[in-house]
Design a protein around this motif. Structure first.
Motif: not given
Length: 298
Positions: A130-146
Motif C-alpha cells: 500500500l505504501e507504494d501507492l503514494k503518488g498513484r491512483v486507486i479506483a473505487f466503485e461509488e461512494a455508497f458501495s460497501s
C-alpha cells in the motif's frame, strides 16, 4: 354519569383506541436507492410476505419506503415511518449511529453470508505494498458501495495511507498521498487497472474473481479486508423486543417452506436469513465510529 368524570374516561378510551390503531397497520420495509420503482418491485413481495407472517402482531399489510440517503433513512426510522431497514452492514451502522436502530438478522444475499474486499493491482506494475501507492491512483466503485469503497477505504486508512480525492483518473496526482476516483462500476474498475488508467482498484474478492475471468491471473491482491455480513436487517429504535423477536423468527423460518423460499428467490436470490453471530456483532460495533466518520450522513 358525572360529566366531571366522563371527560377523563373519554380521553382514556380515545387513548386506548389510538394506541390499538397504532399497533395495527402496515409493516414498512425501507431501503436507500435512487431507483425507487425498481427497488419497490424487488422489496414489495418480501414486505407482503412478512406482513402475512406477523398478523398476530397487528400487521395487516406490507409496504416499501425508499429513502434518498442515510440521513433520510435515519429520519424515517426515528419517526416510525419505516419499521424494518435492509441494507449493507456499513450503511446500516451509519444509520444506527444517527437514530439508534438495532441489527436483528443477517441476510444471505445471492447465497453469500459474508464477503471481504480487496485492493488489487496489475501483477507487472511493480507495486508491492500500500505504501507504494503514494503518488498513484486507486479506483473505487461509488461512494455508497460497501464492498467497492467504504470497507476497503476504512482498511486502507487503518494502515496509515492518506487518500486524496481527484476529479478524474487523468487529473494531477497528489505527491504526498494516494489519489482516488470513482469508476461507477466494478467492471470499469477492473478495466481501468488492466489498461493502466489507474494503478489500483478495490472491490469484493468474490466480485473480482467473477468479473476478471481469465484476466484474474494478471492481477495481484495487495490487501484483504476482514469479512463482514453481505446484508443485515435493522429495526426502528421504537420497536419492542417482542416485535423484534417475532420479526426475527419470521425471517429465520422463511427458507423452511415453499412460499418463503419462492419469495426469497425473487428477493435478489436471497438464500435465507439467520441471526448475526456475536463475534460479528462485536466487530461491527468497532466499525461504527470510523465508518460513520467516513461516510457521514450522505
Amino acid at each position: 354519569m358525572n360529566l366531571k368524570n366522563a371527560v377523563p374516561l373519554a380521553i382514556l378510551c380515545l387513548g386506548l383506541l389510538f394506541s390499538h390503531a397504532a399497533a395495527a397497520g402496515s409493516l414498512v420495509i425501507g431501503t436507500i436507492s435512487d431507483e425507487s420503482v425498481k427497488e419497490t418491485r424487488i422489496f414489495l413481495p418480501f414486505a407482503e410476505y412478512l406482513a402475512a407472517q406477523l398478523q398476530e402482531e397487528g400487521i395487516t399489510a406490507g409496504e416499501v419506503r425508499i429513502a434518498r440517503n442515510i440521513a433520510h433513512m435515519a429520519e424515517l426510522l426515528s419517526r416510525g415511518e419505516v419499521d424494518v431497514f435492509v441494507d449493507s452492514p456499513l450503511v446500516s451502522l451509519a444509520v444506527r449511529a444517527r437514530c439508534g436502530s438495532r441489527l436483528v438478522a443477517r441476510r444471505w444475499k445471492k447465497g453469500v453470508a459474508e464477503y471481504r474486499s480487496v485492493v488489487f493491482v496489475r501483477r507487472d506494475s511493480g507495486i508491492q505494498s500500500l505504501e507504494d501507492l503514494k503518488g498513484r491512483v486507486i479506483a473505487f466503485e461509488e461512494a455508497f458501495s460497501s464492498s467497492g469503497y467504504i470497507l476497503p477505504r476504512h482498511s486502507i486508512a487503518t494502515q496509515g495511507v492518506q487518500l486524496a480525492a481527484m476529479s478524474g483518473p487523468r487529473a494531477e496526482r497528489p505527491a504526498d498521498a494516494t489519489g482516488y476516483v470513482f469508476s461507477g462500476d466494478d467492471e470499469n474498475t477492473i478495466e481501468w487497472v488492466l489498461r493502466g488508467l489507474v494503478d489500483a482498484g478495490a472491490m469484493s474478492l468474490r466480485g473480482l474473481k467473477r468479473r476478471a475471468g481469465d484476466d484474474f491471473g494478471s492481477l495481484e491482491v495487495l490487501l484483504e479486508t476482514e469479512s463482514i455480513p453481505r446484508h443485515v436487517v435493522s429495526v426502528s429504535p421504537g420497536t419492542t423486543a417482542a416485535f423484534s423477536s417475532a420479526l426475527q423468527a419470521a425471517l429465520v423460518s422463511m427458507d423452511q417452506g415453499n412460499e418463503g423460499r419462492k419469495v426469497l428467490e425473487s428477493f435478489e436470490r436471497t438464500t435465507k436469513f439467520d441471526a448475526i453471530p456475536d463475534q460479528t456483532l462485536d466487530m461491527l460495533d468497532e466499525f461504527e465510529k470510523p465508518v460513520t466518520a467516513l461516510i457521514g450522513g450522505n
